[in-house]
Design an enzyme around this catalytic site. Structure first.
Site, PDB file in Angstrom:
ATOM      1  N   HIS A   1     -35.838 -29.374  -8.643  1.00 59.08           N
ATOM      2  CA  HIS A   1     -36.280 -28.403  -7.694  1.00 59.08           C
ATOM      3  C   HIS A   1     -37.508 -28.992  -6.811  1.00 59.08           C
ATOM      4  CE1 HIS A   1     -37.381 -23.819  -7.617  1.00 59.08           C
ATOM      5  NE2 HIS A   1     -37.682 -24.512  -6.334  1.00 59.08           N
TER       6      HIS A   1
ATOM      7  N   GLU B   1     -35.109 -23.276 -15.535  1.00 59.92           N
ATOM      8  CA  GLU B   1     -36.117 -24.302 -15.445  1.00 59.92           C
ATOM      9  C   GLU B   1     -37.068 -24.401 -16.326  1.00 59.92           C
ATOM     10  OE1 GLU B   1     -37.011 -24.569 -11.016  1.00 59.92           O
ATOM     11  OE2 GLU B   1     -34.963 -24.163 -10.492  1.00 59.92           O
TER      12      GLU B   1
ATOM     13  N   ARG C   1     -31.996 -20.574  -5.832  1.00 56.99           N
ATOM     14  CA  ARG C   1     -32.541 -20.235  -7.090  1.00 56.99           C
ATOM     15  C   ARG C   1     -31.293 -20.429  -7.911  1.00 56.99           C
ATOM     16  NH1 ARG C   1     -36.968 -21.060  -5.670  1.00 56.99           N
ATOM     17  NH2 ARG C   1     -38.964 -19.650  -5.615  1.00 56.99           N
TER      18      ARG C   1
END
Ligand code: DGY
Length: 329
Positions: free
Chosen positions: A290, A272, A243
């Site tokens: 991602h 993000e 993360r």
């Protein structure tokens, strides 16, 4: 729940085979055009659902949960990370939260290795050079990167994914080091030939490559702070497929720009899908959207887990992937 089919609201488009099965089993509301739900849409969803199937792009905070209708008893997350869900609030309201662990371990570990190779061997730069038409041919000194064989890899978070990375890294000739809240079983350490460091700070100072594999929780937010990043040797590279919030992205960007760190391979970001423009301007980084667990096999397995969690719960049993509140701390 009664005999009627549970109303299941799915917030994003899932693989067709999963959506079809969900439609057969449940009274399922899909998001066929896959737009990220606006706050008003999320509120509407939690008001009407018996089960909500969110993803990491939905912020299920205390305010959203406060607007839930009386029937919402299960949040069956499509994904392993649950840092976008206020677990304490869910528990207070008597809601069960489940996730989809295990099935994305190998894919995420593969992507970690891809980044771990791509950064020191300059794969993105090389690809850009070929596509630019500026490549003038082989030369003994062009596109020199760094060997990974024999280097020290520091894994932060030795859970399922950390161990899967360690297994691969060993095959690539890397010496595996790790820091974890708890030391892993000696048998696993022996299998992985892994060295445990109780002190993260001490480990960082000795590593050539560091890879993040811990969840994002209040305790790991900016675990890789500016101070800790400075402990790394200047030739070190940082890989993150966990993360974005675990690293202070601004500090990392500044250090990369000043060559106080050699490079970074990032599949995840603090805000993000927004990415620090200064990071985008750097050559010594490989940036991915991602996609660590983005395989069709993985997504179908995740969907199967979601279905099993909903089905067992609505049949009155304990769902297999119940998230304990301690996982979010
Ligand atoms: C997860 O499941 O938390 C992953 O980040 C999705 O790729």
């Amino acid at each position: 729940m009664t005999n009627r089919k549970p109303v299941v609201v799915v917030t994003r488009k899932l693989p067709d085979v999963i959506e079809t099965r969900m439609m057969e089993l449940f009274d399922t509301k899909l998001n066929l055009d896959d737009h990220p739900l606006a706050k008003t849409e999320l509120i509407e969803a939690v008001k009407t659902a018996d089960v909500l199937v969110p993803t990491l792009t939905d912020r299920i905070d205390a305010a959203i949960l406060a607007s839930a209708g009386p029937n919402l008893k299960l949040i069956a997350n499509f994904g392993t990370g649950v840092d976008h869900i206020d677990l304490a609030s869910a528990r207070q309201r008597g809601m069960v939260v489940t996730n989809t662990p295990d099935v994305l371990t190998e894919d995420t570990a593969d992507m970690t290795m891809a980044l771990l190779l791509a950064v020191p061997r300059r794969l993105s730069e090389g690809e850009r050079l070929v596509r630019s038409g500026d490549w003038v041919g082989w030369s003994p000194t062009s596109m020199l990167g760094h060997r990974i064989w024999g280097k020290r890899l520091g894994i932060i978070g030795m859970g399922r994914i950390g161990q899967a990375v360690a297994r691969r890294a060993k095959g690539f000739g890397l010496a595996v080091h790790y820091h974890n809240r708890k030391r892993v079983h000696p048998e696993i350490e022996t299998e992985l030939e892994a060295t445990y460091w109780e002190s993260l700070d001490q480990m960082l100072a000795r590593m050539d490559i560091v890879s993040i594999h811990c969840p994002h929780t209040p305790a790991t937010y900016h675990l890789m702070s500016a101070r800790r990043l400075k402990l790394l040797p200047a030739h070190a590279i940082v890989i993150n497929t966990a993360r974005g919030e675990v690293i202070d992205e601004n500090a990392l960007t500044r250090m990369l720009a000043k060559k106080e760190l050699a490079g970074a391979g990032l599949d995840v970001f603090e805000n993000e899908p927004a990415i620090n423009p200064k990071l985008l301007a750097l050559d010594n980084v490989v940036l991915l959207p991602h996609m660590g667990s983005a395989t069709i096999e993985g997504r179908i397995d995740m969907g199967e887990k979601v279905i099993i969690n909903i089905k067992t719960f609505s049949d009155g049993h304990h769902p297999p992937d119940r998230v304990l509140i301690s996982q979010g701390q």
